[in-house]
Design a protein around this motif. Structure first.
Motif, PDB file in Angstrom:
ATOM      1  N   GLN A 205       0.575  -1.312  -0.177  1.00 16.13           N
ATOM      2  CA  GLN A 205      -0.027  -0.078   0.166  1.00 16.13           C
ATOM      3  C   GLN A 205       0.792   1.859   0.042  1.00 16.13           C
ATOM      4  O   GLN A 205       0.492   2.382  -0.522  1.00 16.13           O
ATOM      5  CB  GLN A 205      -1.257   0.112   1.141  1.00 16.13           C
ATOM      6  CG  GLN A 205      -2.222  -0.927   1.145  1.00 16.13           C
ATOM      7  CD  GLN A 205      -3.077  -0.960   2.311  1.00 16.13           C
ATOM      8  OE1 GLN A 205      -2.701  -0.893   3.234  1.00 16.13           O
ATOM      9  NE2 GLN A 205      -3.746  -0.453   2.095  1.00 16.13           N
ATOM     10  N   ARG A 297       1.688   2.900 -10.881  1.00 17.49           N
ATOM     11  CA  ARG A 297      -0.448   2.571  -9.639  1.00 17.49           C
ATOM     12  C   ARG A 297      -0.027   1.254  -9.843  1.00 17.49           C
ATOM     13  O   ARG A 297       0.463   0.900 -10.764  1.00 17.49           O
ATOM     14  CB  ARG A 297      -1.023   3.776 -10.819  1.00 17.49           C
ATOM     15  CG  ARG A 297      -2.241   3.557 -10.161  1.00 17.49           C
ATOM     16  CD  ARG A 297      -3.616   4.381 -10.387  1.00 17.49           C
ATOM     17  NE  ARG A 297      -2.825   6.290 -10.585  1.00 17.49           N
ATOM     18  CZ  ARG A 297      -2.425   6.314 -11.583  1.00 17.49           C
ATOM     19  NH1 ARG A 297      -2.440   5.863 -12.684  1.00 17.49           N
ATOM     20  NH2 ARG A 297      -2.527   8.098 -11.281  1.00 17.49           N
ATOM     21  N   THR A 298      -0.322   0.515  -8.488  1.00 17.33           N
ATOM     22  CA  THR A 298      -0.954  -0.457  -8.598  1.00 17.33           C
ATOM     23  C   THR A 298      -2.635  -0.873  -8.300  1.00 17.33           C
ATOM     24  O   THR A 298      -2.650   0.902  -7.597  1.00 17.33           O
ATOM     25  CB  THR A 298       0.128  -1.250  -8.126  1.00 17.33           C
ATOM     26  OG1 THR A 298       0.269  -0.244  -6.086  1.00 17.33           O
ATOM     27  CG2 THR A 298       2.125  -1.204  -8.133  1.00 17.33           C
ATOM     28  N   GLU A 299      -2.711  -2.090  -7.537  1.00 15.70           N
ATOM     29  CA  GLU A 299      -4.102  -1.785  -6.666  1.00 15.70           C
ATOM     30  C   GLU A 299      -4.376  -2.010  -5.672  1.00 15.70           C
ATOM     31  O   GLU A 299      -5.222  -1.115  -4.520  1.00 15.70           O
ATOM     32  CB  GLU A 299      -4.933  -3.173  -7.412  1.00 15.70           C
ATOM     33  CG  GLU A 299      -4.940  -3.654  -8.992  1.00 15.70           C
ATOM     34  CD  GLU A 299      -5.932  -4.792  -8.960  1.00 15.70           C
ATOM     35  OE1 GLU A 299      -5.517  -5.385  -7.736  1.00 15.70           O
ATOM     36  OE2 GLU A 299      -5.677  -5.634 -10.287  1.00 15.70           O
ATOM     37  N   ARG A 300      -3.376  -1.283  -5.344  1.00 16.88           N
ATOM     38  CA  ARG A 300      -3.212  -0.896  -3.431  1.00 16.88           C
ATOM     39  C   ARG A 300      -2.270   0.522  -3.154  1.00 16.88           C
ATOM     40  O   ARG A 300      -2.466   1.214  -1.823  1.00 16.88           O
ATOM     41  CB  ARG A 300      -1.853  -2.460  -3.048  1.00 16.88           C
ATOM     42  CG  ARG A 300      -3.252  -3.611  -2.769  1.00 16.88           C
ATOM     43  CD  ARG A 300      -2.310  -4.808  -2.251  1.00 16.88           C
ATOM     44  NE  ARG A 300      -1.942  -4.903  -1.003  1.00 16.88           N
ATOM     45  CZ  ARG A 300      -3.310  -4.735  -0.257  1.00 16.88           C
ATOM     46  NH1 ARG A 300      -4.541  -5.178   0.302  1.00 16.88           N
ATOM     47  NH2 ARG A 300      -2.681  -3.892   1.587  1.00 16.88           N
ATOM     48  N   ASN A 301      -2.086   1.261  -4.028  1.00 19.47           N
ATOM     49  CA  ASN A 301      -0.990   1.844  -3.769  1.00 19.47           C
ATOM     50  C   ASN A 301      -1.699   3.578  -3.727  1.00 19.47           C
ATOM     51  O   ASN A 301      -0.707   4.403  -3.905  1.00 19.47           O
ATOM     52  CB  ASN A 301       0.175   1.710  -3.857  1.00 19.47           C
ATOM     53  CG  ASN A 301       0.475   2.298  -5.599  1.00 19.47           C
ATOM     54  OD1 ASN A 301      -0.284   2.312  -6.663  1.00 19.47           O
ATOM     55  ND2 ASN A 301       2.204   2.763  -6.218  1.00 19.47           N
ATOM     56  N   ARG A 302      -2.792   3.787  -3.635  1.00 18.62           N
ATOM     57  CA  ARG A 302      -3.426   5.086  -4.344  1.00 18.62           C
ATOM     58  C   ARG A 302      -2.165   6.353  -2.969  1.00 18.62           C
ATOM     59  O   ARG A 302      -2.719   7.178  -3.069  1.00 18.62           O
ATOM     60  CB  ARG A 302      -4.416   4.632  -3.961  1.00 18.62           C
ATOM     61  CG  ARG A 302      -5.604   5.939  -4.506  1.00 18.62           C
ATOM     62  CD  ARG A 302      -5.586   6.902  -4.959  1.00 18.62           C
ATOM     63  NE  ARG A 302      -6.065   8.287  -5.048  1.00 18.62           N
ATOM     64  CZ  ARG A 302      -6.401   9.255  -6.003  1.00 18.62           C
ATOM     65  NH1 ARG A 302      -4.770   8.650  -6.584  1.00 18.62           N
ATOM     66  NH2 ARG A 302      -6.850  10.137  -6.134  1.00 18.62           N
ATOM     67  N   GLU A 305       0.335   7.090  -4.176  1.00 17.11           N
ATOM     68  CA  GLU A 305       0.217   7.896  -4.898  1.00 17.11           C
ATOM     69  C   GLU A 305      -0.581   9.779  -4.429  1.00 17.11           C
ATOM     70  O   GLU A 305       0.160  10.556  -4.055  1.00 17.11           O
ATOM     71  CB  GLU A 305      -0.353   8.279  -5.779  1.00 17.11           C
ATOM     72  CG  GLU A 305      -0.966   8.866  -7.001  1.00 17.11           C
ATOM     73  CD  GLU A 305      -2.057   8.249  -8.244  1.00 17.11           C
ATOM     74  OE1 GLU A 305      -2.229   8.971  -9.425  1.00 17.11           O
ATOM     75  OE2 GLU A 305      -2.707   7.090  -7.557  1.00 17.11           O
ATOM     76  N   VAL A 306      -1.109   9.990  -3.963  1.00 17.66           N
ATOM     77  CA  VAL A 306      -1.614  11.140  -2.845  1.00 17.66           C
ATOM     78  C   VAL A 306      -0.692  11.378  -2.274  1.00 17.66           C
ATOM     79  O   VAL A 306      -0.918  13.103  -2.148  1.00 17.66           O
ATOM     80  CB  VAL A 306      -2.776  10.369  -1.954  1.00 17.66           C
ATOM     81  CG1 VAL A 306      -3.632  11.682  -1.078  1.00 17.66           C
ATOM     82  CG2 VAL A 306      -3.657   9.986  -2.828  1.00 17.66           C
TER      83      VAL A 306
END
Length: 366
Positions: A205, A297-302, A305-306
């Motif tokens: 994440q 970007r992956t499914e879990r690292n939002r 990114e923020v």
């Protein structure tokens, strides 16, 4: 080919006629089996947590463990009159451990069978095997890091910390300030490399690229003067959180580039990711160079990114840095001098070439 079983993360002990000789409710006083203390200490030093699932009166049994000088070694004691399979389920859920990483030791075949019926992945051992456990491969981690040796203390500190957070009547910011948080950033040494590798592997994440760096690759980067391999650790008045972050920084001709930034999810609420990015911005501003970062970007690292966007990073134009074939894009920051966060003390090194120990990061105007 059968895959090897994972290393045991938590051993759950029965008490009567397993950890100690005798039955507490009948005998009143019991004594340890010879050699059991050495087993408990050896497993603790390897980072294997130990818990209790026992049919007894909690107050009486826990008092006996305190009298024997062993209570401090056990987390999550489940001392009651219920099924031991239910106790083990509760322990695994609270630790967030998979059942295949749990082991159970009991002198009673019926108790082992009851646990095995409900939790087929839990490995069960007889009381007669107790002294042999430290010699078994499943109780022998390939690497024992400093964090592993402190795992039990770190867990116990976390329990106390969360209890006080729950009882705290003020704001979250006030609670964070009360903790006496210290973030320490250091160049990775031999012992830290294994923890850094683990963070790149397990942190999803809060991992900016999702890339895993092997032990061999990390050691090669440590030896390269154009790279910094940095490990971040966190402590507070309750005790250590251990190594909770890693930064792989490359010095390029016209920029400093963050190849990887990863932090443990368990310290997100302490603002560690933002603190690391602010410190990097301050360091690059001191050096007078731009700061870039790889991000995929992956499914879990939002959340990561923020954190980058909030720190002021923007996506590079194709002319500046086209997206790579493996989907890693380049983010760009025009760094400015930054002040450290108000809720934690930051000790960090001067980058690229400085041989000195980390020094306190102070406000830009200081």
């Amino acid at each position: 080919m059968t895959e090897p079983q994972p290393t045991v993360k938590c051993l759950v002990w029965d008490l009567d006629n397993t950890l100690w000789r005798g039955t507490l409710v009948e005998d009143g006083e019991v004594v340890l089996h010879e050699g059991i203390r050495d087993v408990i200490v050896a497993l603790d030093e390897r980072g294997i947590l130990q818990a209790v699932a026992s049919r007894n009166d909690h107050e009486h049994a826990w008092g006996q463990l305190e009298k024997l000088g062993l209570a401090e070694y056990f987390v999550l004691p489940r001392i009651n009159w219920g099924a031991k399979s239910a106790s083990i389920r509760s322990i695994a859920e609270e630790l967030n451990f998979a059942m295949k990483t749990i082991a159970f030791i009991d002198d009673q075949p019926a108790e082992r069978a009851e646990v095995a019926f409900h939790h087929a992945e839990v490995r069960c051992y007889t009381a007669e095997q107790a002294l042999d456990l430290p010699g078994l491969p499943e109780f022998t981690p390939p690497v024992v890091t400093g964090d592993a040796r402190r795992r039990r203390q770190m867990y116990q500190a976390g329990v106390r910390r969360e209890a006080e957070r729950t009882e705290h009547a003020g704001s979250d910011e006030e609670f964070l300030r009360s903790l006496g948080l210290e973030l320490r950033i250091e160049r990775a040494g031999d012992e830290a490399i294994s923890r850094v590798e683990e963070l790149t592997l397990r942190t999803s994440q809060m991992n900016a690229t999702g890339v895993h760096y092997s032990d061999e690759a990390l050691r090669a980067l440590v030896a390269d003067e154009e790279h910094e391999v940095l490990v971040a650790s966190l402590t507070d008045r309750f005790g250590p959180h251990g190594a909770i972050g890693v930064i792989l920084l490359e010095r390029r001709p016209d920029t400093w580039h963050i190849k990887l930034l990863a932090t443990s999810c368990r310290v997100v609420s302490f603002g560690v990711g933002a603190a690391l990015l602010r410190w990097l911005s301050d360091e690059t501003a001191r050096a007078g160079v731009p700061l870039t970062a790889g991000f995929r970007r992956t499914e879990r690292n939002r959340m990561m990114e923020v954190a980058y966007r909030f720190a002021g990073f923007r996506e590079a134009a194709d002319a500046e840095a086209p997206r790579s074939a493996d989907g890693v894009q380049t983010l760009v920051l025009d760094p400015t001098r930054q002040d450290p966060p108000g809720h934690l003390k930051v000790m960090a090194p001067r980058l690229f070439g400085s041989p000195y120990e980390p020094v306190e990061w102070v406000p830009a105007a200081g």
